[in-house]
Scaffold this active site. Structure first.
Site, short mmCIF file in Angstrom:
data_model
loop_
_atom_site.label_atom_id
_atom_site.label_comp_id
_atom_site.label_asym_id
_atom_site.label_seq_id
_atom_site.Cartn_x
_atom_site.Cartn_y
_atom_site.Cartn_z
N GLY A 154 -2.25 41.21 -65.20
CA GLY A 154 -1.47 40.17 -64.55
C GLY A 154 -2.26 39.67 -63.36
O GLY A 154 -2.87 40.47 -62.64
N CYS A 155 -2.28 38.37 -63.12
CA CYS A 155 -3.13 37.81 -62.06
C CYS A 155 -2.74 38.32 -60.68
O CYS A 155 -3.60 38.72 -59.89
CB CYS A 155 -3.12 36.29 -62.12
SG CYS A 155 -1.47 35.54 -62.11
#
EC number: 1.2.1.38
Length: 353
Positions: A154-155
């Site tokens: 996930g960023c």
């Protein structure tokens, strides 16, 4: 001979960024792109900036279409890739840019996502520090060598984990009372039309969301910090704020410094952790990153300050959520898995102005 590549979810933002980077990769050949409602339409209608791929047509996202490629990248919403990946029979490497294969703990998945929990794959953040069984510190890239299944991060999760892992691994910060506030661009929420992501709703304002420990990336961050060697269960207050920029994350994260730790030792923990990393750069003392300097690049820029009055270290990290935060991390990890130079097809140079 080039590796054959398919991209599932090619009509979305993450899929488009994957294709933009893959198009310049000397060892990968994009053969198949798939979509959902866009199946049967030319790719160029969904991704008009990808002129070199104008000859591709979006196909249906099915196991039959995806099977048989050397590499399949999945850029699908959570809950959509797990069932598909389980049906692949003839794919050398699958890389999931969604959440389905990130979390090891089924209880975490149930609490933050719900639905069926799928097996966790090798986590695609090569620079992440990992505490080994013998007490030494390794890197997550070691787990990626020869991997055939990779979960891209996930960023927001990778930004915060990279910000905190050096301090955890070196024992210079306490794992409790971690605080992170992030300014994020709306492209991280995907391309689907949503009222709160409309330009009229975003321009001229900053909008907090998932406040109070509800953001789905929290268990992913905690999982990474435990792997880095947190002696006690980490506690994290995590607050993302949507701001009117299409791309980018600026994460300001603070942690309590272990009492008696000299400021120079605190900074040295981060500088030594990332000294030889091609894509994670610690800036000189007193210098802090801007999201603008990371746009389009596979870089995470990081600045540190010691707040002596509060007894805390402040880490400010910037990256492009679609590049280093998602597609770049996926390709970087794929390079490692396949035995290619890690930097192949990826740039540290951003786009300015």
């Amino acid at each position: 001979m080039a590796f054959s590549v398919a991209v599932a979810g090619a009509s979305g933002y993450a899929g488009g960024e994957l294709l933009r980077l893959l198009a310049e990769h000397p060892e990968f050949e994009i053969r198949t792109v798939t979509g959902h409602s866009s199946a049967g339409r030319p790719l160029i209608e969904s991704q008009p900036h990808l002129r070199s791929l104008a000859g591709l047509t979006l196909q249906e996202t099915t196991p039959e279409v995806l099977d048989g490629h050397d590499i399949v990248f999945f850029a699908l919403p959570h809950g959509a890739s797990g069932e598909l990946t389980a049906q692949l029979r003839n794919v050398r490497l699958a890389v999931d840019c969604g959440a389905d294969h990130r979390l090891r703990d089924a209880a975490d998945w149930e609490a933050f996502y719900g639905g069926e929990h799928h097996e966790a794959w090798s986590y695609g953040v090569p620079e992440l520090l990992v505490r080994a069984a013998d007490g030494g510190v390794t890197r997550q890239r070691e787990a990626l060598v020869g991997a055939d299944r990779i979960a891209a991060p996930g960023c927001n999760a990778s930004t915060v984990a990279l910000s905190l892992a050096p301090g955890i691994a070196a024992g210079v910060i306490e794992p409790g009372d971690l605080v992170s506030v992030l300014a994020v661009g709306p492209s991280g929420a995907g391309k689907a039309a949503k009222t709160h992501l409309l330009g009229a709703e975003l321009m001229g304002t900053a909008n907090p969301y998932a406040v109070g420990g509800t953001h789905r990336h929290i268990p992913e961050i905690i999982q990474s910090l435990r792997a880095a060697g947190a002696a006690a269960a980490p506690t994290l207050s995590f607050t993302p704020v949507l701001v009117p920029m299409s791309r980018g994350i600026l994460a300001t994260t603070t942690a309590r410094i272990v009492p008696g730790t000299p400021a120079a030792r605190v900074r040295e923990a981060w500088e030594s952790a990332y000294a030889d990393e091609p894509f994670v750069h610690v800036l000189p003392e007193g210098v802090f990153p801007r999201t603008a300097d990371t746009i389009g690049a596979n870089t995470c820029l990081m600045g540190l300050a010691i707040d002596e009055a509060a007894g805390r270290v402040v880490i400010v990290a910037a990256l492009d959520n679609l590049a280093k935060g998602t597609a770049g991390a996926a390709i970087q990890s794929a390079n490692i898995a396949l035995g290619l130079p890690e930097t192949t097809g990826l740039s540290v140079n951003g786009v300015a102005p």
